[in-house]
Design a protein around this motif. Structure first.
Motif, mmCIF file in Angstrom:
data_model
loop_
_atom_site.group_PDB
_atom_site.id
_atom_site.type_symbol
_atom_site.label_atom_id
_atom_site.label_comp_id
_atom_site.label_asym_id
_atom_site.label_seq_id
_atom_site.Cartn_x
_atom_site.Cartn_y
_atom_site.Cartn_z
ATOM 1 N N ASP A 12 -4.028 14.365 10.190
ATOM 2 C CA ASP A 12 -4.875 14.596 8.817
ATOM 3 C C ASP A 12 -3.839 13.717 8.179
ATOM 4 O O ASP A 12 -4.753 13.271 7.557
ATOM 5 N N ALA A 13 -2.900 12.959 8.550
ATOM 6 C CA ALA A 13 -2.317 12.099 8.095
ATOM 7 C C ALA A 13 -3.380 10.567 8.135
ATOM 8 O O ALA A 13 -3.395 9.647 6.621
ATOM 9 N N ALA A 14 -3.959 10.183 8.855
ATOM 10 C CA ALA A 14 -4.993 9.629 9.149
ATOM 11 C C ALA A 14 -6.212 9.281 8.086
ATOM 12 O O ALA A 14 -7.030 8.669 7.736
ATOM 13 N N LYS A 15 -6.604 11.099 7.785
ATOM 14 C CA LYS A 15 -7.559 11.138 7.327
ATOM 15 C C LYS A 15 -7.233 10.247 5.897
ATOM 16 O O LYS A 15 -7.967 9.863 4.639
ATOM 17 N N ARG A 16 -6.086 10.975 5.239
ATOM 18 C CA ARG A 16 -5.611 11.123 3.695
ATOM 19 C C ARG A 16 -5.528 9.549 3.280
ATOM 20 O O ARG A 16 -5.470 8.548 2.281
ATOM 21 N N LEU A 17 -5.477 8.334 4.546
ATOM 22 C CA LEU A 17 -5.015 7.053 4.520
ATOM 23 C C LEU A 17 -6.583 6.446 4.481
ATOM 24 O O LEU A 17 -6.393 5.662 3.542
ATOM 25 N N ALA A 18 -7.095 6.992 5.381
ATOM 26 C CA ALA A 18 -8.899 6.409 5.347
ATOM 27 C C ALA A 18 -8.765 6.773 3.911
ATOM 28 O O ALA A 18 -10.156 5.741 3.597
ATOM 29 N N ASP A 19 -9.267 7.701 3.764
ATOM 30 C CA ASP A 19 -9.744 7.951 2.068
ATOM 31 C C ASP A 19 -8.842 7.610 0.673
ATOM 32 O O ASP A 19 -9.454 7.649 -0.043
ATOM 33 N N ARG A 35 8.951 -4.397 15.259
ATOM 34 C CA ARG A 35 8.629 -4.420 16.962
ATOM 35 C C ARG A 35 7.278 -3.743 16.763
ATOM 36 O O ARG A 35 7.006 -3.475 17.831
ATOM 37 N N ARG A 36 7.313 -2.279 16.416
ATOM 38 C CA ARG A 36 6.302 -1.559 16.584
ATOM 39 C C ARG A 36 5.974 -0.595 15.608
ATOM 40 O O ARG A 36 7.114 -0.355 14.941
ATOM 41 N N ARG A 37 4.847 -0.265 14.896
ATOM 42 C CA ARG A 37 5.136 -0.191 13.693
ATOM 43 C C ARG A 37 3.237 0.823 13.298
ATOM 44 O O ARG A 37 2.527 0.345 13.965
ATOM 45 N N ALA A 38 2.935 1.687 12.378
ATOM 46 C CA ALA A 38 1.620 2.324 12.153
ATOM 47 C C ALA A 38 0.704 1.009 11.504
ATOM 48 O O ALA A 38 1.020 0.979 10.547
ATOM 49 N N LYS A 39 -0.743 0.735 12.159
ATOM 50 C CA LYS A 39 -1.344 -0.390 11.099
ATOM 51 C C LYS A 39 -1.143 0.335 9.993
ATOM 52 O O LYS A 39 -1.573 1.280 9.589
ATOM 53 N N GLY A 40 -1.351 -1.021 8.990
ATOM 54 C CA GLY A 40 -1.098 -0.727 7.533
ATOM 55 C C GLY A 40 0.215 0.290 7.475
ATOM 56 O O GLY A 40 0.804 0.891 5.768
ATOM 57 N N ALA A 41 0.781 0.178 7.397
ATOM 58 C CA ALA A 41 2.198 1.091 7.526
ATOM 59 C C ALA A 41 3.288 -0.198 6.235
ATOM 60 O O ALA A 41 3.134 -1.176 6.468
ATOM 61 N N LEU A 42 3.806 0.664 5.541
ATOM 62 C CA LEU A 42 4.856 -0.315 4.843
ATOM 63 C C LEU A 42 6.191 -0.131 4.665
ATOM 64 O O LEU A 42 6.507 1.295 5.624
ATOM 65 N N SER A 43 6.876 -1.418 4.993
ATOM 66 C CA SER A 43 8.213 -1.179 5.228
ATOM 67 C C SER A 43 9.478 -1.372 3.993
ATOM 68 O O SER A 43 9.210 -1.492 3.337
ATOM 69 N N ARG A 44 9.497 0.771 4.056
ATOM 70 C CA ARG A 44 10.904 1.178 2.721
ATOM 71 C C ARG A 44 12.441 1.556 3.709
ATOM 72 O O ARG A 44 12.059 2.484 3.856
ATOM 73 N N PRO A 45 13.175 0.531 4.482
ATOM 74 C CA PRO A 45 13.844 1.437 5.057
ATOM 75 C C PRO A 45 14.334 2.140 4.264
ATOM 76 O O PRO A 45 15.414 1.659 3.057
ATOM 77 N N LEU A 46 15.536 2.880 5.163
ATOM 78 C CA LEU A 46 16.169 4.271 4.317
ATOM 79 C C LEU A 46 17.372 3.360 4.156
ATOM 80 O O LEU A 46 18.390 3.516 3.109
ATOM 81 N N SER A 47 18.218 2.720 4.984
ATOM 82 C CA SER A 47 19.234 1.769 3.824
ATOM 83 C C SER A 47 19.513 1.409 2.807
ATOM 84 O O SER A 47 20.225 0.913 2.152
ATOM 85 N N VAL A 62 2.610 9.856 -0.632
ATOM 86 C CA VAL A 62 3.544 9.147 0.481
ATOM 87 C C VAL A 62 3.883 10.298 1.095
ATOM 88 O O VAL A 62 4.071 11.377 1.512
ATOM 89 N N ILE A 63 3.311 9.813 2.954
ATOM 90 C CA ILE A 63 3.685 9.963 3.792
ATOM 91 C C ILE A 63 4.816 9.414 4.485
ATOM 92 O O ILE A 63 4.220 8.442 4.530
#
Length: 177
Positions: A12-19, A35-47, A62-63
């Motif tokens: 479901d997340a992939a569909k929302r991202l794709a559209d 090192r490893r991430r979902a393609k297209g994800a943005l990095s916003r560290p919690l810290s 936002v997902i």
């Protein structure tokens, strides 16, 4: 503990991202994301969330994700407050995303995550201290005790001296720069 983030399955997340309805935000630390991430994800560290906010370019949903979804769920209220729009947690995190066969970017040249480096170093020192304590001199058991005390201190205060030392290692310098 309940979260105010709505759970969303990887497909479901992939569909929302794709559209184009949503953006995927990875809240893990920079070394984990590198090192490893979902393609297209943005990095916003919690810290860094309090200092920088999310800095999102538009008003899409936002997902949020992390490795397993636990860190995201535990910080749901804080994350929703930071984004101020409809927000979801990726059920199972990056691990579930990968298991679902969705695209993951892997950089094998990036150093291991700092937490894994600390675990390897601490485990090695404790094991060496115990083996040397049993075979050479009982004084080496102090090494195991010292490392254990350091780990307890890190857990209680949030300051990990071993992580600070490992961050200075040559293989970690390029990631920090």
């Amino acid at each position: 503990m309940t979260t105010i983030l709505k759970p969303l399955r990887p497909d479901d997340a992939a569909k929302r991202l794709a559209d184009g309805r949503a953006v995927l935000i990875d809240i893990r630390e920079v070394d984990e994301f590198a090192r490893r991430r979902a393609k297209g994800a943005l990095s916003r560290p919690l810290s860094t969330l309090d200092a920088k906010g999310l800095g999102l370019p538009d008003a899409r949903e936002v997902i949020f994700t992390c490795r397993s979804g636990m860190r995201t769920s535990a910080n749901g209220e804080r994350l929703v407050a930071a984004c101020g729009r409809p927000a979801y947690v990726l059920e199972g995190g990056l691990d579930a995303w990968d298991s679902a066969g969705l695209p993951v970017e892997i950089n094998d040249k990036a150093p291991l995550e700092m937490m894994r480096q600390v675990q390897i170093a601490a485990g090695s020192l404790v094991l060496a201290g115990v083996i040397l304590g049993l075979t050479v001199s009982p004084w080496f058991l102090g090494l195991a005790g010292f490392v254990g005390a350091g780990l307890m201190f890190a857990g209680a205060t949030g300051f990990c001296g071993m992580a600070r030392l490992l961050a200075l290692a040559p293989w970690n310098r390029s990631a920090a720069a």
